[in-house]
Scaffold this motif. Sequence first.
Motif, short mmCIF file in Angstrom:
data_model
loop_
_atom_site.label_atom_id
_atom_site.label_comp_id
_atom_site.label_asym_id
_atom_site.label_seq_id
_atom_site.Cartn_x
_atom_site.Cartn_y
_atom_site.Cartn_z
N SER A 114 -5.49 3.15 -4.10
CA SER A 114 -4.59 4.12 -4.72
C SER A 114 -3.15 3.92 -4.26
O SER A 114 -2.21 3.93 -5.07
CB SER A 114 -5.07 5.53 -4.38
N TYR A 115 -2.96 3.71 -2.96
CA TYR A 115 -1.61 3.52 -2.43
C TYR A 115 -1.00 2.21 -2.94
O TYR A 115 0.18 2.16 -3.30
CB TYR A 115 -1.62 3.55 -0.91
N ARG A 116 -1.81 1.16 -3.00
CA ARG A 116 -1.28 -0.11 -3.49
C ARG A 116 -0.89 0.00 -4.97
O ARG A 116 0.08 -0.63 -5.41
CB ARG A 116 -2.32 -1.23 -3.30
N PHE A 117 -1.60 0.81 -5.74
CA PHE A 117 -1.21 1.05 -7.12
C PHE A 117 0.16 1.71 -7.17
O PHE A 117 1.03 1.31 -7.96
CB PHE A 117 -2.25 1.95 -7.80
N GLU A 118 0.38 2.71 -6.32
CA GLU A 118 1.69 3.37 -6.26
C GLU A 118 2.79 2.37 -5.91
O GLU A 118 3.90 2.43 -6.46
CB GLU A 118 1.68 4.47 -5.19
N GLN A 119 2.50 1.47 -4.98
CA GLN A 119 3.52 0.53 -4.54
C GLN A 119 4.01 -0.37 -5.66
O GLN A 119 5.15 -0.84 -5.65
CB GLN A 119 2.99 -0.32 -3.38
N ALA A 123 12.77 5.38 -3.86
CA ALA A 123 11.45 4.84 -3.55
C ALA A 123 10.37 5.67 -4.21
O ALA A 123 10.63 6.72 -4.81
CB ALA A 123 11.24 4.81 -2.04
N LEU A 124 9.14 5.19 -4.11
CA LEU A 124 7.96 5.90 -4.57
C LEU A 124 6.86 5.65 -3.54
O LEU A 124 7.03 4.84 -2.63
CB LEU A 124 7.51 5.40 -5.95
N GLY A 125 5.74 6.34 -3.68
CA GLY A 125 4.62 6.06 -2.80
C GLY A 125 4.22 7.22 -1.92
O GLY A 125 4.97 8.17 -1.72
N ALA A 126 2.99 7.13 -1.38
CA ALA A 126 2.37 8.09 -0.46
C ALA A 126 1.98 9.40 -1.11
O ALA A 126 1.59 10.33 -0.42
CB ALA A 126 3.23 8.33 0.77
N ALA A 127 2.07 9.49 -2.45
CA ALA A 127 1.50 10.65 -3.13
C ALA A 127 -0.01 10.68 -2.89
O ALA A 127 -0.63 11.74 -2.81
CB ALA A 127 1.81 10.61 -4.62
N THR A 128 -0.59 9.50 -2.77
CA THR A 128 -2.01 9.38 -2.42
C THR A 128 -2.34 10.21 -1.19
O THR A 128 -3.37 10.91 -1.14
CB THR A 128 -2.36 7.91 -2.15
N HIS A 129 -1.46 10.16 -0.21
CA HIS A 129 -1.73 10.81 1.07
C HIS A 129 -1.31 12.28 1.07
O HIS A 129 -1.97 13.11 1.70
CB HIS A 129 -1.02 10.03 2.17
N LEU A 130 -0.22 12.59 0.36
CA LEU A 130 0.17 13.99 0.24
C LEU A 130 -0.91 14.78 -0.50
O LEU A 130 -1.14 15.96 -0.20
CB LEU A 130 1.51 14.10 -0.50
N ALA A 141 1.37 -0.30 4.33
CA ALA A 141 -0.02 -0.40 3.90
C ALA A 141 -0.93 -0.74 5.07
O ALA A 141 -2.04 -0.20 5.21
CB ALA A 141 -0.16 -1.45 2.79
N GLU A 142 -0.46 -1.63 5.94
CA GLU A 142 -1.26 -2.02 7.11
C GLU A 142 -1.44 -0.84 8.07
O GLU A 142 -2.53 -0.59 8.58
CB GLU A 142 -0.58 -3.19 7.84
N ALA A 143 -0.35 -0.10 8.34
CA ALA A 143 -0.42 1.02 9.27
C ALA A 143 -1.28 2.14 8.73
O ALA A 143 -2.12 2.71 9.44
CB ALA A 143 0.99 1.52 9.59
N PHE A 144 -1.09 2.48 7.45
CA PHE A 144 -1.89 3.55 6.86
C PHE A 144 -3.37 3.17 6.87
O PHE A 144 -4.24 3.98 7.20
CB PHE A 144 -1.47 3.81 5.41
N SER A 145 -3.65 1.92 6.51
CA SER A 145 -5.02 1.44 6.49
C SER A 145 -5.64 1.44 7.88
O SER A 145 -6.83 1.77 8.05
CB SER A 145 -5.08 0.03 5.88
N ALA A 146 -4.85 1.06 8.87
CA ALA A 146 -5.37 1.02 10.25
C ALA A 146 -5.80 2.41 10.71
O ALA A 146 -6.82 2.57 11.38
CB ALA A 146 -4.31 0.46 11.19
#
Length: 257
Positions: free
Chosen positions: A222-227, A139-146, A87-92
């Motif tokens: 959105s990503y934090r919701f996925e997490q 795992a799940l996650g990063a659908a926000t970014h895809l 989350a930190e890296a994506f946000s940065a």
Amino acid sequence: MGVSTSTPDKGIAVITVDFPPVNALPVQGWYDLADAVRAAGHDPGIRCVVLTATGRGFNAGVDIKEMQRDTAAGGHGVLIGANHGCAEAFSAVYACEVPVVAAVHGFCLGGGIGLVGNADAIVASEDATFGLPELDRGALGAATHLARLVPQHLMRALYYTSRTATAAELHAHGSVWKVVPRAELPLAARDLAREIARKDGSLLRLAKAALNGIDPVDVRRSYRFEQGFTFEANLSGVADRVRDTFGTPHGAPDREG
């Protein structure tokens, strides 16, 4: 090995990720990457950041082997660290004060999608592939970014199947700026960065803030919701059951650092 920053051209910071063999980042690696991107963005002399990597591929996501070795916090210490670190890296990348150009070669998987999906522009080599093998990894996650790279229905099909899309396919969808032979990738990414960096630095920073402000989706929320669903999968034992059968389906690399 790790994350390094260089300034080969005036106004351009090149941030290089190097975690052999496949650039699957450990928890600290995600935080180091976030720190490097933020530092470059804070530098008043920088007008564009190029995010790149060494080795076989751009990014293979989190270090699952590190997670499997974990005994802290009831076995969830690394999971929590990786989730916060990603989350930190994506946000940065997203919040970087100047544009970020991702230079992608080879595989871009899992957390790699989070990085490039939040970048401002993508230059890719002909051998680059993009995907989220999360369901094969427990795992799940990063659908926000895809969803920022391909249309909704394609995003869902790729997510459910763990298949990948090629650089050429993403170029056709308009999310990859340019596709070049692998040997030409560094120069092509820096060419775009130089073109961007020729603009007024103060105006570029205002432009980045303005474009982020009109995004239809709050990518961080959105990503934090996925997490949250990732935590649920782990607490229920589903994630462990899938990770115990961890392999390399669809030709994806082992995601271990």
